[in-house]
Design a protein around this motif. Sequence first.
Motif, PDB file in Angstrom:
ATOM      1  N   GLY A 237      20.827  -3.742  17.368  1.00 52.16           N
ATOM      2  CA  GLY A 237      19.708  -4.223  18.164  1.00 52.16           C
ATOM      3  C   GLY A 237      18.345  -3.815  17.650  1.00 52.16           C
ATOM      4  N   ILE A 238      18.202  -3.703  16.330  1.00 52.06           N
ATOM      5  CA  ILE A 238      16.913  -3.361  15.745  1.00 52.06           C
ATOM      6  C   ILE A 238      16.635  -4.294  14.576  1.00 52.06           C
ATOM      7  CG2 ILE A 238      17.883  -1.619  14.183  1.00 52.06           C
ATOM      8  CD1 ILE A 238      15.266   0.005  14.642  1.00 52.06           C
ATOM      9  N   ALA A 239      15.380  -4.665  14.416  1.00 52.95           N
ATOM     10  CA  ALA A 239      14.967  -5.505  13.299  1.00 52.95           C
ATOM     11  C   ALA A 239      13.698  -4.923  12.702  1.00 52.95           C
ATOM     12  CB  ALA A 239      14.731  -6.949  13.744  1.00 52.95           C
ATOM     13  N   PHE A 240      13.496  -5.205  11.429  1.00 51.09           N
ATOM     14  CA  PHE A 240      12.287  -4.785  10.720  1.00 51.09           C
ATOM     15  C   PHE A 240      11.694  -6.011  10.035  1.00 51.09           C
ATOM     16  CE2 PHE A 240      15.021  -1.122  10.973  1.00 51.09           C
ATOM     17  CZ  PHE A 240      14.174  -0.042  11.205  1.00 51.09           C
ATOM     18  N   THR A 241      10.383  -6.103  10.078  1.00 46.76           N
ATOM     19  CA  THR A 241       9.695  -7.152   9.341  1.00 46.76           C
ATOM     20  C   THR A 241       8.279  -6.693   9.058  1.00 46.76           C
ATOM     21  OG1 THR A 241       9.285  -9.543   9.248  1.00 46.76           O
ATOM     22  CG2 THR A 241       8.778  -8.438  11.319  1.00 46.76           C
ATOM     23  N   GLY A 242       7.590  -7.426   8.218  1.00 49.89           N
ATOM     24  CA  GLY A 242       6.223  -7.059   7.850  1.00 49.89           C
ATOM     25  C   GLY A 242       5.915  -7.570   6.461  1.00 49.89           C
ATOM     26  N   GLY A 243       5.093  -6.815   5.738  1.00 44.00           N
ATOM     27  CA  GLY A 243       4.656  -7.256   4.429  1.00 44.00           C
ATOM     28  C   GLY A 243       5.299  -6.523   3.269  1.00 44.00           C
ATOM     29  N   MET A 244       6.197  -5.587   3.552  1.00 43.79           N
ATOM     30  CA  MET A 244       6.658  -4.668   2.525  1.00 43.79           C
ATOM     31  C   MET A 244       7.929  -5.153   1.836  1.00 43.79           C
ATOM     32  SD  MET A 244       6.874  -0.549   3.095  1.00 43.79           S
ATOM     33  CE  MET A 244       5.672  -0.749   4.398  1.00 43.79           C
ATOM     34  N   ASN A 245       7.899  -5.168   0.514  1.00 44.66           N
ATOM     35  CA  ASN A 245       9.099  -5.384  -0.273  1.00 44.66           C
ATOM     36  C   ASN A 245       9.832  -4.049  -0.427  1.00 44.66           C
ATOM     37  OD1 ASN A 245       8.808  -8.299  -1.139  1.00 44.66           O
ATOM     38  ND2 ASN A 245       6.850  -7.499  -1.858  1.00 44.66           N
ATOM     39  N   ILE A 246      10.819  -4.008  -1.307  1.00 45.33           N
ATOM     40  CA  ILE A 246      11.589  -2.783  -1.542  1.00 45.33           C
ATOM     41  C   ILE A 246      11.304  -2.292  -2.948  1.00 45.33           C
ATOM     42  CG2 ILE A 246      13.906  -1.818  -1.770  1.00 45.33           C
ATOM     43  CD1 ILE A 246      14.812  -3.762   0.408  1.00 45.33           C
ATOM     44  N   GLY A 247      10.776  -1.075  -3.056  1.00 47.59           N
ATOM     45  CA  GLY A 247      10.470  -0.517  -4.362  1.00 47.59           C
ATOM     46  C   GLY A 247       9.585   0.699  -4.254  1.00 47.59           C
ATOM     47  N   ASP A 248       9.519   1.462  -5.340  1.00 52.73           N
ATOM     48  CA  ASP A 248       8.741   2.703  -5.355  1.00 52.73           C
ATOM     49  C   ASP A 248       7.258   2.471  -5.125  1.00 52.73           C
ATOM     50  OD1 ASP A 248      11.020   4.126  -5.831  1.00 52.73           O
ATOM     51  OD2 ASP A 248      10.631   4.493  -7.968  1.00 52.73           O
ATOM     52  N   ARG A 249       6.770   1.267  -5.427  1.00 52.09           N
ATOM     53  CA  ARG A 249       5.333   1.005  -5.311  1.00 52.09           C
ATOM     54  C   ARG A 249       4.830   1.244  -3.894  1.00 52.09           C
ATOM     55  NH1 ARG A 249       4.898  -5.205  -6.886  1.00 52.09           N
ATOM     56  NH2 ARG A 249       6.701  -4.652  -8.181  1.00 52.09           N
ATOM     57  N   HIS A 250       5.703   1.098  -2.891  1.00 52.20           N
ATOM     58  CA  HIS A 250       5.270   1.240  -1.503  1.00 52.20           C
ATOM     59  C   HIS A 250       5.402   2.665  -0.977  1.00 52.20           C
ATOM     60  CE1 HIS A 250       4.431  -2.950  -0.902  1.00 52.20           C
ATOM     61  NE2 HIS A 250       5.615  -3.288  -1.367  1.00 52.20           N
ATOM     62  N   VAL A 251       5.835   3.581  -1.834  1.00 53.94           N
ATOM     63  CA  VAL A 251       5.835   4.998  -1.471  1.00 53.94           C
ATOM     64  C   VAL A 251       4.511   5.576  -1.962  1.00 53.94           C
ATOM     65  CG1 VAL A 251       7.003   7.213  -1.707  1.00 53.94           C
ATOM     66  CG2 VAL A 251       8.347   5.087  -1.643  1.00 53.94           C
ATOM     67  N   VAL A 252       3.583   5.783  -1.030  1.00 55.22           N
ATOM     68  CA  VAL A 252       2.201   6.114  -1.370  1.00 55.22           C
ATOM     69  C   VAL A 252       2.024   7.621  -1.437  1.00 55.22           C
ATOM     70  CG1 VAL A 252      -0.204   5.903  -0.644  1.00 55.22           C
ATOM     71  CG2 VAL A 252       1.374   3.986  -0.326  1.00 55.22           C
ATOM     72  N   SER A 253       1.344   8.072  -2.501  1.00 56.55           N
ATOM     73  CA  SER A 253       1.003   9.479  -2.666  1.00 56.55           C
ATOM     74  C   SER A 253      -0.424   9.558  -3.184  1.00 56.55           C
ATOM     75  CB  SER A 253       1.968  10.161  -3.645  1.00 56.55           C
ATOM     76  OG  SER A 253       1.598  11.509  -3.854  1.00 56.55           O
ATOM     77  N   GLY A 254      -1.342  10.018  -2.331  1.00 52.59           N
ATOM     78  CA  GLY A 254      -2.739  10.085  -2.724  1.00 52.59           C
ATOM     79  C   GLY A 254      -3.287   8.693  -2.998  1.00 52.59           C
ATOM     80  N   SER A 255      -3.795   8.499  -4.191  1.00 53.95           N
ATOM     81  CA  SER A 255      -4.353   7.199  -4.562  1.00 53.95           C
ATOM     82  C   SER A 255      -3.354   6.346  -5.338  1.00 53.95           C
ATOM     83  CB  SER A 255      -5.616   7.389  -5.419  1.00 53.95           C
ATOM     84  OG  SER A 255      -5.308   8.110  -6.606  1.00 53.95           O
ATOM     85  N   ALA A 256      -2.109   6.796  -5.413  1.00 54.46           N
ATOM     86  CA  ALA A 256      -1.077   6.059  -6.146  1.00 54.46           C
ATOM     87  C   ALA A 256      -0.192   5.296  -5.170  1.00 54.46           C
ATOM     88  CB  ALA A 256      -0.229   7.020  -6.982  1.00 54.46           C
ATOM     89  N   GLY A 257       0.185   4.091  -5.549  1.00 52.85           N
ATOM     90  CA  GLY A 257       1.074   3.288  -4.727  1.00 52.85           C
ATOM     91  C   GLY A 257       0.361   2.090  -4.138  1.00 52.85           C
TER      92      GLY A 257
END
Length: 482
Positions: A237-257
Motif C-alpha cells: 500500500g505504498i507508492a513512490f513517484t517524482g522526478g528522480m531516476n535511479i543512480g549515484d547522481r541523486h545522492v547529494v554530498s555538498g555541491s556534488a550530485g
Amino acid sequence: MNLGDDVIAAIEFWVPIAIVVGSALAAALHALLTRETPSSAFGWIGVSLLFPPLGPLLYYMFGVNRVRVRARRLDRDSRHGLGAHRPGADAALRDYDTYVLDRRLGLAAAGDRLSAWPVVEGNRVEMLNNGNEAYPQMIEAIDAATGFVYLTTYIFETNQAGRRFIDALARAAVRGVDVRVLIDGVGEWYALPGRRPVRMLEDVGVTVARFLPPRLWPPSLQLNLRNHRKILVTDRGIAFTGGMNIGDRHVVSGSAGVIDMHFSLTGPIVRQVEAVFLSDWAFATGRQDMTSSRIQTEQGSAACRAVENGPTRDIERLNVLLVTAVTSAYERIRIVTPYFLPGPALVGALQAAALRGIEVSIVLPEANNLPFVAWAARHDLGELLERGVNIYFQPRPFAHTKLFIVDDDYALIGSPNVDPRSLRLNFELAVELFDEATVGRLSEHVASLVERSRVYTHADLASRGWLARVRDSFFWLFSPYL
C-alpha cells in the motif's frame, strides 16, 4: 515518328511534371489540414508550392508530425493501449464538496474532463529530498513486499545506488514476490559505460521489460515517445513517484550530485499509480493484469489524482491542466523546473496572472546539465520579465526538481518538466495534490529556494553579448524538439 513514339514522349514529359506538381499540392494540402498555427501552415504551403520538388521533400522530412502519427499507430496496434483511461469534454463531473476547497472545485472539474481518474481523499504525501532520503525508503518498501513490486524508471544506472536496488529486487524475487521492472529503451543507455541494467536484472531472476527500445531490424530508432515516468508501487500500500531516476547522481554530498525531490504516497491514490504501471506493462509486454484487490485505507488529509500524459490521444492534456491551474490562482504561483520551455498558451497565462497582481515565481537551475535547453529558455524570459514574472536561478549543484504550486493549497508533482518533450512527446505521470497542509510544506520549501537564489533581471538579460543572443535565439528555434 509514329503515334506510339509520340505517346511515349508525352508520357516521359508529363508524368514527371505530374508527380512534381502532385507532390507539391499533396504536401500543401497536408500542411493546410494538419499544421497547428496559421504561420506554420503558410510557411510549409509556400515552401511546398514555390520550391518543388525540394519543398515537398523538406516538408515530408521535417514538417510531418511523426511523433503523433507513430504514437497513435502504436496505441491502435496494441491490444491494451497506453490510453486506457479516456476522459473527454462530456465526462461526468464528480462531487468533491467535502474535501476540495470551494475555490478549487473548478480546477477539480477540469481534471475530471482531462483525466478519467477521480480525486480521492485520505492520502498521505511525504517529501523526500534527493536519493539520500528517497532511496532508503524505496528499498525498505521493496524489502517489505510480500505480493508484488512494480518499478518504472527512465534511467537505471548500474553504479552503487543502482546495484542496491538490483540486490533488493533480487531478494524480493527469491521470496516469491511478483517483481516487474520497466525501463525505457533509450534511458537504459544512460547506464553506459557500466553494464546495462536489463541483463543484470535478468541474471538475478527479476522480470524486466524495455519500453520501445531502439532496434536496427525491423528498424525502430525513435528518440521520442519515451516513458519518462518514475513509479515504484508495492502490495503493502505504498507508492513512490517524482522526478528522480535511479543512480549515484541523486545522492547529494555538498555541491556534488543532482538535487531532486521524490514523494512517497499512501492511501487510495496508490491504486491509481498501480494502474498506470500495469497499463504501461501491458503495452510493453502484452500481459494485462487487474489492479490488486487490497483495500487502500485512508492515511492522511491530502486529496489526490493521477494524471497520465502522452502523445497517443490528448497531446495537450497536461498543458491544458497547467494553464487551467494558472488561471485559477488567487495569490501566487510557484514553479520549480530544470527545463523551462513553455508554449504560447502557458506563457500567456503566466503573463496574465502577473498582470492581475498574482505573485508568479519561476525557479530554474543556475547550472544545467543540458546547456542548450537553458540557452533556448533564456530567449523567452524577457517577455515574462516584461509582465512582472519573477525569475530566480538557484545555485549549484544542478537541480532536477519539478514542482508546480498554486496558492499554497494545490500542487502538481511527478515526472513532467515544463517543456515540449514532457508536455507533448513523452509519457509522463503527474499527481494533483489538493491539501493545504501538504502543499503548504512544499510552498515553504520553494520559498527557501528563492531566498538563496539569484534574481534574474532585465539588466541580466540585456547584458548578454551579441554572440550569446545569437546562440540563445538559434537554440530557441529548436525548442519544440528539445
